[in-house]
Each structure stands twice: as structure tokens, then as C-alpha cells.
Design a protein around this motif. Sequence first.
Motif, short mmCIF file in Angstrom:
data_model
loop_
_atom_site.label_atom_id
_atom_site.label_comp_id
_atom_site.label_asym_id
_atom_site.label_seq_id
_atom_site.Cartn_x
_atom_site.Cartn_y
_atom_site.Cartn_z
N CYS A 21 0.90 -1.25 0.00
CA CYS A 21 -0.13 0.00 0.11
C CYS A 21 0.84 1.07 0.00
O CYS A 21 1.12 1.71 1.13
CB CYS A 21 -1.07 0.11 1.31
N ASP A 22 1.09 1.55 -1.11
CA ASP A 22 2.10 2.97 -1.29
C ASP A 22 1.27 3.92 -1.28
O ASP A 22 0.21 3.98 -2.07
CB ASP A 22 2.46 2.87 -2.63
N LEU A 23 1.42 4.89 -0.29
CA LEU A 23 0.64 6.16 -0.26
C LEU A 23 0.05 6.86 -1.60
O LEU A 23 -0.98 7.18 -1.83
CB LEU A 23 1.04 7.21 0.84
N PRO A 24 1.04 7.33 -2.39
CA PRO A 24 0.67 7.93 -3.34
C PRO A 24 -0.39 6.91 -4.48
O PRO A 24 -1.31 7.66 -4.77
CB PRO A 24 1.85 8.17 -4.21
N GLU A 25 -0.19 5.87 -4.50
CA GLU A 25 -1.07 4.92 -5.30
C GLU A 25 -2.26 4.86 -4.49
O GLU A 25 -3.56 4.93 -5.36
CB GLU A 25 -0.56 3.47 -5.34
N VAL A 26 -2.44 4.81 -3.40
CA VAL A 26 -3.68 4.81 -2.64
C VAL A 26 -4.81 5.98 -2.88
O VAL A 26 -5.77 6.03 -3.16
CB VAL A 26 -3.41 4.53 -1.11
N LEU A 27 -3.76 7.25 -2.74
CA LEU A 27 -4.46 8.42 -2.89
C LEU A 27 -5.21 8.67 -4.36
O LEU A 27 -6.03 9.37 -4.36
CB LEU A 27 -3.75 9.65 -2.51
N LYS A 28 -4.70 7.93 -5.30
CA LYS A 28 -5.19 7.91 -6.77
C LYS A 28 -6.34 7.44 -6.74
O LYS A 28 -7.27 7.60 -7.59
CB LYS A 28 -4.13 7.30 -7.62
N LEU A 29 -6.64 6.38 -5.71
CA LEU A 29 -7.91 5.77 -5.66
C LEU A 29 -9.17 6.61 -5.11
O LEU A 29 -10.29 6.03 -5.00
CB LEU A 29 -7.77 4.40 -5.12
N ALA A 30 -8.80 7.65 -4.43
CA ALA A 30 -9.67 8.38 -3.96
C ALA A 30 -10.80 9.10 -4.83
O ALA A 30 -10.31 9.58 -5.85
CB ALA A 30 -9.27 9.25 -2.90
N CYS A 31 -12.02 9.01 -4.53
CA CYS A 31 -13.08 9.67 -5.26
C CYS A 31 -13.32 11.16 -4.47
O CYS A 31 -14.00 11.96 -5.36
CB CYS A 31 -14.24 8.79 -5.20
N SER A 32 -12.93 11.33 -3.42
CA SER A 32 -13.28 12.66 -2.76
C SER A 32 -11.73 13.52 -2.64
O SER A 32 -10.89 12.91 -3.51
CB SER A 32 -13.28 12.40 -1.46
#
Length: 320
Positions: free
Chosen positions: A179-190
Motif C-alpha cells: 500500500c504505497d500512499l501515492p497509489e492509494v490517494l489515486k484511488l480516492a473519489c473525494s
Amino acid sequence: MERGNQTGVRNFLLLGFTEDPDLQPLLFGLFLSMYLVTFTGNLLIILAVISDSHLHTPMYFFLSNLSFADIGFTSTTIPKMLWNIQKQSQVITYAGCLSQIFFFIVFGCLDNLLLAVMAYDRFVAICHPLYYMVIMNPRLCGLLALGSWSLSVTGSLPETLTILRLSFCRSRRIPHSFCDLPEVLKLACSDTLINNTVVYFVTIILAVFPLSGILFSYSKIFSSILRISSARSKYKAFSTCGSHLSVVSLFYSTGLGVYLSSAVTSSSRTSLVASVMYTMVTPMLNPFIYSLRNRDMKGALVRLISRAPSLIHRAFRGLS
């Protein structure tokens, strides 16, 4: 793309390196070997520093902390990756993903800060040798180590906790092995403005400032060495910081390589391969660099390994 509420997020999918079943055993063996070498090498350094009175100095005290940080850094990601490969699964829970992000940032920041502290230690040893033991006293060393740990945890908390405010799209496929933080943030809809602001702020405080401190310390070190007239004294001065400089170069060159590669290309596969150098290869090579380039460490490791059979025998006798 469909949206989903955060309350419905139960897991993410780590796509890893490949879905080819023929390559899975090869990857499992490779990463398991790298992890065992990393864990064993760094553990031996910690045990050597603890057991050998010759290594009870500030330099090796910080080195043992760095080795512990490297063990934690790799243990945050590799065991889960090996588990997923073994079980042929890509699932990581939402809580597990947040935990990975938190500890990955903690140990990554800790590496940065400890390398900066070790650079300051070398600066004092070379530029102010007569006052070294006065300046680098046990109390200051303890405060520097405790401060590094505290800052790392404090810096990781806001980056992790701000994820809780996000809602995620239904597609929660992370093109990474952890779970790399930049990759997780890319999945956010908000909106992720707050998250990105926190990331930039923490990066400046816990990455840019330590790197600036390292560069400043070594600029003073090199300036001081160049003023030495004796070639033998110059060599001795360089050798005292050679191991640390090698680790600093490896750590930052691979780390920058990851971020530069992701900035130059949008390929997640390229970023994934580049991150292997930063998250696995560097912690694995650190023990070799310190043991091969440092005569005191080599001697301590030899003495530790030679005493290992008798210690194991004594332990078994105590159990029986």
C-alpha cells in the motif's frame, strides 16, 4: 467510474509484479531470500554492537538503530507480499493497508533522520576530534535517537489519519506490491488536497531537511579533510566516514530514482520495479557495506559468530 462510501471499504487489491502463475514461485524465492538476508544481516549488526564493548560508541549506537529501522522497513511490506504470493491472493484489508502506510512512513522517515544524525556524528568526529566525546555524550546520543523516533511517528500519523476522511471508488486495485500512499490517494473519489498538503509538508520536514543536514555536514567534512597535509591522515579521515557515505549515496540515489522514474513516466510497472531498489535492495546491502568497509565491525562480527555455538549450547542447557 462508480463511487463507493468509505464505510463500505473493506479491502484493497495489491496487483503486485505479475499474475503469471509460472513466475510466482520464482518471485517468492527471490523476495524470501532478500528478506532473510536483510533480516539476518541487520540483526547480526545489532547483536555485534550490543555484545562487543569496542563498539559501544555513538557511531555504532546509531548504526544499530539504523539496522533496526531497516528490519522494520522491510518487515512492513515483504511478509505480506510473500503471503499473498503463497496464497495466490491479492487482498489486503483496509486496516492492514493503513497499517502498512503508517509503519512504512515511520521507518522510511527514521532512516532519513538517522542518516542525518550519523552524518553529524562524523562531522564532529572529523572536524572537532578533541571535543568529540564531550559533544557526543550518551545523553545527547539518547536524545537524538529518541527525537528521530518521535519525529518519525509524529510525521507518519497525520499522513495516515487523513486517509480516514477519504471515500474511495469501487475499483480499489493498487498497481503495487504494497500500500504505497501515492497509489492509494489515486484511488480516492473525494478531494485529496489536504492529504497532498500534509504529504508535502512532512516530506520537507522529514526528508528535505535531513538531506540538507547531510549535505552540509559532508561539505564541512570534505573541507576539513582537504586542509589536512598528511596523505595518511586524509585516508584515515575518509575511511572513518566511507561506510556511512556509501549508505547515504545508495539510500538517496535509489529513493530519488523511484520518484524521478514515476515523474518521468506514468507507467506503474516502472515505478513498481524501481521501488524494489528503494524498499528491498538498499536495506539488504547496508549490512554488507558496513561490514566490508569497517574493520571494527568485521572483527566484532567474527567474534560474535565464533561465540554463537557456545551461546546456543548454553541456551539449550538452560532450557533443559
